[in-house]
Design an enzyme around this catalytic site. Structure first.
Site, PDB file in Angstrom:
ATOM      1  N   ALA A 263       6.178  -5.793   4.870  1.00 33.73           N
ATOM      2  CA  ALA A 263       6.332  -5.275   3.263  1.00 33.73           C
ATOM      3  C   ALA A 263       4.849  -4.240   3.125  1.00 33.73           C
ATOM      4  O   ALA A 263       3.988  -4.064   3.995  1.00 33.73           O
ATOM      5  CB  ALA A 263       6.228  -6.215   2.360  1.00 33.73           C
ATOM      6  N   MET A 264       4.866  -3.389   2.318  1.00 35.96           N
ATOM      7  CA  MET A 264       3.619  -2.757   1.832  1.00 35.96           C
ATOM      8  C   MET A 264       3.230  -2.636   0.711  1.00 35.96           C
ATOM      9  O   MET A 264       4.207  -2.436  -0.156  1.00 35.96           O
ATOM     10  CB  MET A 264       3.908  -1.408   2.626  1.00 35.96           C
ATOM     11  CG  MET A 264       2.645  -0.381   2.447  1.00 35.96           C
ATOM     12  SD  MET A 264       0.864  -0.971   3.209  1.00 35.96           S
ATOM     13  CE  MET A 264      -0.216  -0.095   2.029  1.00 35.96           C
ATOM     14  N   GLU A 265       1.820  -2.769   0.270  1.00 34.85           N
ATOM     15  CA  GLU A 265       1.456  -3.000  -1.267  1.00 34.85           C
ATOM     16  C   GLU A 265       1.199  -1.626  -1.927  1.00 34.85           C
ATOM     17  O   GLU A 265       0.330  -1.648  -2.910  1.00 34.85           O
ATOM     18  CB  GLU A 265       0.166  -3.769  -1.141  1.00 34.85           C
ATOM     19  CG  GLU A 265      -0.977  -3.096  -0.670  1.00 34.85           C
ATOM     20  CD  GLU A 265      -1.301  -3.450   1.073  1.00 34.85           C
ATOM     21  OE1 GLU A 265      -2.636  -3.220   1.309  1.00 34.85           O
ATOM     22  OE2 GLU A 265      -0.182  -3.749   1.559  1.00 34.85           O
ATOM     23  N   ASN A 266       1.752  -0.335  -1.644  1.00 36.78           N
ATOM     24  CA  ASN A 266       1.553   0.959  -2.185  1.00 36.78           C
ATOM     25  C   ASN A 266       1.370   0.487  -3.696  1.00 36.78           C
ATOM     26  O   ASN A 266       2.210  -0.121  -4.296  1.00 36.78           O
ATOM     27  CB  ASN A 266       2.649   1.821  -1.845  1.00 36.78           C
ATOM     28  CG  ASN A 266       3.038   1.985  -0.722  1.00 36.78           C
ATOM     29  OD1 ASN A 266       2.063   2.036   0.496  1.00 36.78           O
ATOM     30  ND2 ASN A 266       4.245   1.488  -0.397  1.00 36.78           N
ATOM     31  N   HIS A 298       2.416 -11.944  -2.092  1.00 34.83           N
ATOM     32  CA  HIS A 298       1.428 -11.293  -1.208  1.00 34.83           C
ATOM     33  C   HIS A 298       1.172  -9.812  -1.508  1.00 34.83           C
ATOM     34  O   HIS A 298       0.085  -9.274  -1.623  1.00 34.83           O
ATOM     35  CB  HIS A 298       2.022 -11.486   0.152  1.00 34.83           C
ATOM     36  CG  HIS A 298       0.976 -10.729   1.312  1.00 34.83           C
ATOM     37  ND1 HIS A 298       0.271 -11.533   2.191  1.00 34.83           N
ATOM     38  CD2 HIS A 298       0.623  -9.529   1.604  1.00 34.83           C
ATOM     39  CE1 HIS A 298      -0.617 -10.707   2.840  1.00 34.83           C
ATOM     40  NE2 HIS A 298      -0.313  -9.689   2.753  1.00 34.83           N
ATOM     41  N   GLU A 299       2.302  -9.045  -1.797  1.00 34.03           N
ATOM     42  CA  GLU A 299       2.088  -7.507  -2.190  1.00 34.03           C
ATOM     43  C   GLU A 299       1.578  -7.490  -3.531  1.00 34.03           C
ATOM     44  O   GLU A 299       0.843  -6.624  -3.836  1.00 34.03           O
ATOM     45  CB  GLU A 299       3.470  -6.711  -1.911  1.00 34.03           C
ATOM     46  CG  GLU A 299       4.039  -6.978  -0.658  1.00 34.03           C
ATOM     47  CD  GLU A 299       3.192  -6.586   0.497  1.00 34.03           C
ATOM     48  OE1 GLU A 299       2.188  -5.803   0.328  1.00 34.03           O
ATOM     49  OE2 GLU A 299       3.290  -7.369   1.573  1.00 34.03           O
ATOM     50  N   HIS A 302      -2.195  -7.995  -3.691  1.00 37.67           N
ATOM     51  CA  HIS A 302      -2.821  -6.758  -3.109  1.00 37.67           C
ATOM     52  C   HIS A 302      -3.049  -5.879  -4.508  1.00 37.67           C
ATOM     53  O   HIS A 302      -3.893  -4.900  -4.298  1.00 37.67           O
ATOM     54  CB  HIS A 302      -2.052  -5.967  -2.137  1.00 37.67           C
ATOM     55  CG  HIS A 302      -2.184  -6.606  -0.776  1.00 37.67           C
ATOM     56  ND1 HIS A 302      -3.614  -6.638  -0.044  1.00 37.67           N
ATOM     57  CD2 HIS A 302      -1.493  -6.756   0.474  1.00 37.67           C
ATOM     58  CE1 HIS A 302      -3.448  -7.014   0.985  1.00 37.67           C
ATOM     59  NE2 HIS A 302      -2.161  -7.199   1.355  1.00 37.67           N
TER      60      HIS A 302
END
EC number: 3.4.11.-
Length: 894
Positions: A263-266, A298-299, A302
């Site tokens: 996943a990615m926290e943009n 988690h994301e 961030h």
């Protein structure tokens, strides 16, 4: 490699126009830059972009700029002959075009197939760590924070989403639409995101008024509700915990069909694998629910740690990732107590230790320069060791003091960049706050109380808690300590040294002089109250109030170290486990199992003593000690499967089935029980069936038959589905039936389980087919290839196939997944880490040393892979005879 610091971006106006038919995009960016001292050229990043126009927009006229490209550094310089950019603000205008990437990073194309078989194309972004430069020219380093105003052009059949809410949509002459988004807060380029797709969404407002939405392909929107509710709960939790409001009006979570990382926290638009976000109440298992909850936690962590406060440079990546990994546990423990997330924390620390015990490990904070080195930072040391040392520090300072320190850090450095030392300052000066904290009153009460009474915080009494001095020993040097304990009457003699696997005496290493400040915790046979002691030197002595039968250090694995008990210390603990193991918490039992088996590798403890300790497992029922027992014992026969040692291998397998027989027989084929009980059920039954334990095999086969006869319509309990599928995949006919169900399934959880079962099959022609199809990416998604290759390599019938496949396709894999990425590292280590012969070591060495630098010959993961094989060889050489004698002895006693 680094950009000059004399030119800083202030604001980007970015227009992006993808064409999802030709799979290309065009763009225009205007960057307002501040020049801090006169310069002949402005240098910024650009990768694989064709720049068609470059101008300086000055108040009076436009000046054309020339472009010089440094491809190796992914940089361009903008200049004009005889012209100087003077100190002050300038507006740079660039027009560019490129192909959508067919990897998983930059601005890339994705695809999914609808239920009716129609292919749909989308375009999505993944910029961390160094890929924003492949979507638009920019200052692509985390310290160059700026505001972004983004516009996206699209056809009416698509929508677009980005970091901020959409302000308006404008119709253009040629039937196209332009979505105009609000300007972002000040942030790093790697957090910019935009997606052009035909997704649907559901939304809900959080208690604090943030609009939260989950986006997914239309046919899976029914699986979005769990993620939506979880995101609302967690975002509210973090706003309260950090005492800082989430700074954007909305947060979207998007499930992307083609997505490589988890996943990615943009900021404002976090992106996920479908399996990391979508939950199907009918088909998802309890471990799916735990996984989805943790990844969202988690994301969202961030959004503060990483997005609001960002590391200055990638060498301190752990400030982002270690924190987010740690906060998964803090937040989920409070918001979703039924998931019992604390049970799984110690496994993170064991995983980190297995990498950190190698000579090829690296300090948490390590200098990195080029993109491949930066990618290699996204590893178990940054994430898992980072989380474990934060957990140790929180236990040491007390959760309350730790929390106030974190709030101080986030408030003090909002919208800025930090280094390690900033965090330690905030955690050291909790009780000398400068009034920055709005919750100051609470803090005053806390500080006076802490001085007065709290035993856990006697650290503060000494007025000499130097958090930085302690933590520098954990972040600036690699590895971790082995603490040796010897009890003599009421004296406990302590010594510490670096734990290095495969080194009989760690004195030979250049790092043998490392010292740590170790916050020790312990309990004894006379008192279960946790006692504390800070070990700062190589040797020290601790005094007990009375004589004890046994002492156990590192209570509940709150610390990141291994303990060895000398002169009878282990025997006393083994005796206690056999007599009544419940005296120790389940985490303490798991850590005893872990530590004693690690000590076998150093020849500090003979193998038979470790095996004797493991015998108590026949009475164990908790998930962590049981799985830790498997983690230590299964590799023993896995090493033998790769050599021709069938007799001993089968003896070991038989012993394990017998050891866990009582527990296996107690498992029901249902979905009842707590999350941990359900996860343990799946684990044990899968083991029993793979080991051909008769009652398990017959139940699984019978269930598969019924499921197949119902054409897959019969509902299987989610927690035993994998076991049933795995049994079914043993025959050609069953395997083919599962593949058909895989193609038609709309549940990411179900797809994952079927794919795992297909990869566990003993049919080698099917394994080969799986690998080839995943490379093509039509039936099997290429994003899953790294984990598939590793799974096949663990299959006794597939390990040679996986190795050959990886060698043959190495060049393609590096192109697709990026040099240094965790996908490449996972394959390099995962495919080879069960080899234990000199022939295989030579073969692996020969292959990797034949690679060019840009194909990965210098990767850290390759060093790890070779080190692991060398350790396996040493282990087998010294322990096989002992293992055989011990197993013979067991069969005599039975």
């Amino acid at each position: 490699m680094r950009l000059p610091e004399t030119v800083k971006p202030q604001h980007y106006e970015l227009l992006i126009h993808p064409n999802l038919t030709s799979l290309t995009f065009t763009g225009v960016v205007q960057i307002l830059v501040e020049v801090e001292q006169d310069t002949r050229a402005i240098i910024l990043h650009s990768k694989n972009l064709q720049i068609s126009k470059a101008q300086l927009l000055e108040s009076r006229h436009h000046r054309d700029l020339q472009i010089s490209e440094f491809e190796a550094n992914e940089q361009i310089a903008l200049f004009a002959d005889g012209f100087t950019f003077e100190k002050g603000n300038h507006l740079v205008h660039l027009e560019f075009y490129a192909n959508l990437s067919d990897s998983f990073h930059g601005f890339y194309k994705g695809k999914y197939t609808t239920n009716s078989g129609e292919d749909r194309i989308l375009a999505s972004t993944q910029f961390e760590a160094t890929h924003a430069r492949a979507a638009f020219p920019c200052f692509d380093e985390p310290a160059f924070k700026a505001n972004f105003t983004i516009r996206v052009r699209r056809e009416s059949r698509h929508i677009s989403i980005s970091n901020m809410p959409k302000l308006r949509t404008v119709e253009l002459a040629d039937g196209l639409l332009e979505d105009q988004f609000d300007t972002t807060v000040k942030m790093s380029t790697y957090l910019v995101a935009f997606i052009i797709c035909d997704f649907h969404s559901i939304s809900k407002k959080s208690q604090h008024g943030v609009e939260i939405s989950v986006y997914t392909v239309p046919e899976k929107i029914s699986q979005a509700e769990y993620a939506l509710n979880t995101a609302v709960t967690l975002l509210d939790f973090y706003e309260d915990y950090f005492d800082i409001p989430y700074p954007l009006p909305k947060h979207d979570l998007a499930a992307i069909p083609d997505f490589q990382s988890g996943a990615m926290e943009n900021w404002g638009l976090s992106t996920y694998r479908e399996s990391g976000l979508l939950f199907d109440p009918e088909k998802s298992s309890s471990s799916d629910k735990l996984g989805i909850t943790k990844v969202i936690a988690h994301e969202l962590a961030h959004q503060w740690f990483g997005n609001l406060v960002t590391m200055q440079w990638w060498n301190d990546l752990w400030l982002n990732e270690g924190f987010a990994k740690f906060m998964e546990y803090v937040s989920v423990n409070i918001t979703h107590p039924e998931l019992q997330v604390d049970d799984y924390f110690l496994e993170k620390c064991f995983t980190a230790m297995s990498v950190d015990s190698l000579i090829s490990s690296h300090p948490i904070s390590t200098p990195v320069e080029n993109p491949a080195e930066i990618s290699e930072m996204f590893d178990d040391v940054s994430y898992r060791k980072g989380a474990c040392i934060l957990n140790m520090l929180r236990d040491f300072l007390t959760p309350e003091a730790f929390k106030y320190g974190i709030i101080d850090y986030l408030k003090r450095h909002s919208y800025q960049n930090t280094v390690n030392a900033h965090l330690w300052e905030s955690l050291t000066n909790i009780c000398t706050s400068d009034g920055l904290d709005s919750g100051r009153l609470k803090l005053d009460g806390f500080c006076s109380k802490i001085r007065a009474e709290s035993p856990a915080s006697k650290w503060f009494m000494e007025d000499s808690v130097d958090v930085r001095a302690i933590m520098d020993t954990w972040t600036l040097q690699e590895g971790f300590p082995l603490v040796t304990v010897e009890v003599k009457g009421q004296e406990v003699i302590l010594k510490q040294e670096r734990y290095l696997k495969g080194e009989k005496s760690s004195k030979t290493s250049s790092t043998s002089s490392f010292l740590w400040q170790v916050p020790l915790t312990y309990i004894t046979s006379h008192s279960s109250a946790v006692q504390r002691f800070l070990l700062k030197s190589e040797k020290d002595v601790l005094y007990l109030s009375e004589k004890v039968e046994w002492i156990k250090f590192n209570v509940d694995l709150r610390g990141y170290y291994i303990v060895h008990y000398e002169s009878g210390g282990w025997d006393a603990l083994i005796g206690q486990l056999q007599q009544n193991h419940t005296v120790f918490s389940s985490n303490d039992r798991a850590s005893l199992i872990h530590d004693i088996f690690q000590l076998v590798s150093l020849e500090k403890v003979p193998l038979d003593k470790a095996l004797n300790l493991s015998l108590y497992l026949s009475k164990e029922s908790e998930i962590m000690p049981v799985t830790q027992g498997f983690n230590e014992l299964v590799p023993l026969y896995k090493l033998m499967e790769k050599r021709n040692m069938e007799e001993l291998e089968n003896q070991m397998k038989g012993h394990l089935v017998k050891l866990f027989k009582t527990l296996i027989d107690r498992q029901r084929w249902s979905d009842d029980g707590s999350v941990s009980e359900r996860m343990l059920r799946n684990y044990l039954l899968l083991f029993a069936c793979v080991r051909r334990y008769p009652s398990c095999v017959s139940t699984a086969a019978e269930r598969f038959q019924k499921w197949k006869e119902s054409d897959g319509k019969l509902r299987l309990p989610a927690d035993v589905s994998l076991v049933v599928y795995t049994e079914g995949a043993r025959t050609d006919e069953g395997w083919d039936f599962l593949l058909e169900k895989y193609k038609r399934s709309a549940s990411p959880s179900e797809k994952w389980m079927i794919k795992a079962a297909l990869a566990y099959t003993p049919l080698t022609h099917k394994l080969q087919w799986l690998l080839e199809r995943s490379m093509e990416g039509e039936i099997m998604k290429t994003q899953d290839l790294p984990s598939l290759v590793v799974t096949v390599s663990k299959n006794p019938k597939g390990f040679k196939l996986a190795w050959e496949f990886m060698k043959t396709n190495w060049g393609t894999l590096v192109k697709k997944f990026d040099l240094g990425s965790s996908a490449i590292s996972r394959m390099a280590v995962g495919v080879t880490d069960q080899y234990s012969t000199r022939e295989m070591l030579d073969e692996v060495q020969t292959f990797f040393s034949s690679l060019a630098q840009d194909q990965g010959s210098g990767l850290r993961s390759i060093q790890q892979a070779l080190e692991k094989i060398q350790q396996n060889i040493l282990w087998m050489d010294s322990n096989v005879p002992l293992l055989k004698a011990w197993l013979d002895m067991q069969s005599v006693q039975d």
